[in-house]
Scaffold this active site. Structure first.
Site, PDB file in Angstrom:
ATOM      1  N   HIS A  20       0.825  -1.213   0.000  1.00 40.73           N
ATOM      2  CA  HIS A  20       0.000   0.000   0.000  1.00 40.73           C
ATOM      3  C   HIS A  20       0.860   1.264   0.000  1.00 40.73           C
ATOM      4  O   HIS A  20       0.341   2.358  -0.244  1.00 40.73           O
ATOM      5  CB  HIS A  20      -0.908  -0.017   1.232  1.00 40.73           C
ATOM      6  CG  HIS A  20      -2.317   0.403   0.965  1.00 40.73           C
ATOM      7  ND1 HIS A  20      -2.878   0.496  -0.296  1.00 40.73           N
ATOM      8  CD2 HIS A  20      -3.322   0.758   1.831  1.00 40.73           C
ATOM      9  CE1 HIS A  20      -4.136   0.884  -0.197  1.00 40.73           C
ATOM     10  NE2 HIS A  20      -4.427   1.056   1.078  1.00 40.73           N
ATOM     11  N   ASN A  68      -6.783   6.651   4.413  1.00 38.23           N
ATOM     12  CA  ASN A  68      -8.191   7.012   4.248  1.00 38.23           C
ATOM     13  C   ASN A  68      -8.460   8.503   4.341  1.00 38.23           C
ATOM     14  O   ASN A  68      -9.553   8.952   3.970  1.00 38.23           O
ATOM     15  CB  ASN A  68      -9.052   6.285   5.294  1.00 38.23           C
ATOM     16  CG  ASN A  68      -9.050   4.784   5.091  1.00 38.23           C
ATOM     17  OD1 ASN A  68      -8.350   4.269   4.225  1.00 38.23           O
ATOM     18  ND2 ASN A  68      -9.833   4.084   5.888  1.00 38.23           N
TER      19      ASN A  68
END
Length: 211
Positions: A20, A68
């Site tokens: 990620h 996020n």
């Protein structure tokens, strides 16, 4: 021209080597190329570097908000320096591209990527550039979260790093605003094959002369 280069990832040593964080790896490589150092900037909720290229300021950003909430960081810097979406490039991990490849595109959906989702929301548009760094897919949707938050195998890490180094060849074109050239450079993963030499034509037999 691209004035703001963003790499997505999660802060902290436990995430540093995970799939990620491929966007962070790309920004680190660009910072080395431009010989600048990323430093914490609380106003922009991230690590920031500024480079001067042909008299223009160019910004590098690694949001430190966790994935996020990446849009909070991107929007803060972009709004302060009045950088429009079309002059922003976001480098991020891409499940739908295999390791060893990267793709450049403008606009489109976030495809479930939470970092892109928040950038869409904070900028109010999807009309920015993305550098999609292939990390491959685990093959099962239920495994995606574990996949992106784990370290790639050494051979996959090498492929991802190779694609990062390859895509960096496009940064001068990105800075110049030549997006067609940048796209071609990123998408051309192998050098073109040399043209096959044509076989020499058989020498024509001499014609008989008239008597």
């Amino acid at each position: 021209m691209i004035k703001l280069f963003v790499g997505l990832g999660n802060p902290g040593p436990e995430y540093e080597a995970t799939r990620h964080n491929a966007g962070f790896w790309w920004i680190d490589a660009l910072a080395r190329e431009l010989k600048v150092t990323l430093v914490p900037e609380r106003s922009y909720h991230g690590l920031v570097a500024r480079a001067s290229v042909a008299g223009h300021s160019v910004w590098l950003l690694q949001p430190q908000t966790f994935m996020n909430l990446s849009g909070k960081s991107v929007a803060a810097l972009a709004r302060f320096f009045k950088i429009p979406p079309e002059e922003i490039l976001v480098a991020h991990d891409e499940l739908d591209i295999p390791p060893g490849q990267a793709k450049l595109k403008r606009g489109g959906s976030h495809a479930g990527h939470n970092g892109l989702r928040d950038i869409h929301a904070q900028l109010g548009t999807s009309d920015y550039w993305r550098l999609r760094i292939g990390i491959g897919h685990p093959g099962v949707k239920a495994e995606v979260v574990n996949w992106v938050l784990k370290k790639p195998a050494p051979d996959q890490r090498t492929l991802i790093e190779d694609s990062i180094l390859h895509s960096l060849k496009a940064y001068p074109a990105l800075l110049a605003g030549d997006m067609d050239k940048a796209t071609l450079l990123v998408h051309t993963t192998k050098p073109p094959r040399p043209k096959t030499a044509r076989p020499a034509q058989a020498q024509a037999a001499p014609q008989a002369g008239a008597d």
